[in-house]
Design a protein around this motif. Structure first.
Motif, PDB file in Angstrom:
ATOM      1  N   THR A   4      -6.559  -3.621 -18.019  1.00  0.00           N
ATOM      2  CA  THR A   4      -6.314  -3.728 -16.850  1.00  0.00           C
ATOM      3  C   THR A   4      -4.585  -3.310 -16.630  1.00  0.00           C
ATOM      4  O   THR A   4      -3.810  -2.345 -16.031  1.00  0.00           O
ATOM      5  N   ARG A  82      -3.279  -3.121  -4.790  1.00  0.00           N
ATOM      6  CA  ARG A  82      -4.179  -3.472  -5.385  1.00  0.00           C
ATOM      7  C   ARG A  82      -4.912  -4.143  -4.918  1.00  0.00           C
ATOM      8  O   ARG A  82      -6.733  -4.290  -4.847  1.00  0.00           O
ATOM      9  N   PHE A  83      -4.667  -5.571  -4.237  1.00  0.00           N
ATOM     10  CA  PHE A  83      -5.654  -7.079  -3.518  1.00  0.00           C
ATOM     11  C   PHE A  83      -6.322  -6.702  -2.503  1.00  0.00           C
ATOM     12  O   PHE A  83      -6.551  -7.333  -2.066  1.00  0.00           O
ATOM     13  N   LEU A  86      -9.095  -4.049  -2.543  1.00  0.00           N
ATOM     14  CA  LEU A  86      -9.984  -4.588  -2.793  1.00  0.00           C
ATOM     15  C   LEU A  86     -10.628  -5.545  -2.021  1.00  0.00           C
ATOM     16  O   LEU A  86     -12.303  -5.881  -1.563  1.00  0.00           O
ATOM     17  N   LEU A  89     -12.403  -1.928  -0.186  1.00  0.00           N
ATOM     18  CA  LEU A  89     -13.672  -1.075  -0.029  1.00  0.00           C
ATOM     19  C   LEU A  89     -14.756  -2.023   0.236  1.00  0.00           C
ATOM     20  O   LEU A  89     -15.406  -0.718  -0.402  1.00  0.00           O
ATOM     21  N   LEU A 128      -6.082   1.498  -5.552  1.00  0.00           N
ATOM     22  CA  LEU A 128      -6.693   0.470  -6.680  1.00  0.00           C
ATOM     23  C   LEU A 128      -6.305   0.919  -8.066  1.00  0.00           C
ATOM     24  O   LEU A 128      -5.655   0.111  -8.943  1.00  0.00           O
TER      25      LEU A 128
END
Length: 147
Positions: A4, A82-83, A86, A89, A128
């Motif tokens: 990551t 990014r959170f 998620l 998605l 992402l």
């Protein structure tokens, strides 16, 4: 250094500035879709009924609306991008592979919903990986930790 951190470092060093404008437009579009879901929950429930999710219809409607409203704002501002991605998605994966695929590619009847869903899914996967960028609240908070 874990995977990551490596991906994050690579994305920060290879992040073009123009992609931030696409992130902002994507966030605003997702927010717009959330507002449409709130204003027309019957259409969302009907779509869920067509896919035979009778037990989860109301929970699904609330999840989609909340995720689009909050996620769209977060993505547009570049805060916890990014959170927020998620949470988007599963919605877009479901929209592409279960709801819109039955109508077909470039079909006149679905008003390009399938193509838009594929584009949004691809952009979400892109963000992402790439993250928020330099024109974001995340970047500002990283640069000004005591503000």
């Amino acid at each position: 250094m874990n995977l990551t951190t490596k991906i994050e470092d690579w994305a920060d060093s290879h992040h073009p500035a123009w992609i931030d404008y696409i992130r902002i437009a994507l966030g605003l579009f997702i927010l717009y879709k959330g507002i449409l879901f709130i204003s027309n929950t019957e259409a969302l429930l009907q779509t869920a009924n067509n896919v035979d999710l009778a037990f989860f219809n109301m929970a699904l409607a609330h999840y989609v609306a909340f995720a689009h409203l909050v996620g769209g704002i977060l993505i547009a501002f570049g805060l916890l991008t990014r959170f927020a991605v998620l949470f988007q998605l599963p919605i877009l994966f479901f929209a592409v592979f279960f709801v819109n695929i039955n109508q077909g590619f470039l079909s006149v009847s679905n008003n390009l919903e399938f193509e838009i869903s594929i584009l949004v899914l691809a952009l979400l996967i892109t963000f992402l990986v790439y993250g928020s960028g330099k024109f974001s609240v995340d970047h500002w908070m990283k640069e000004h930790p005591n503000a």
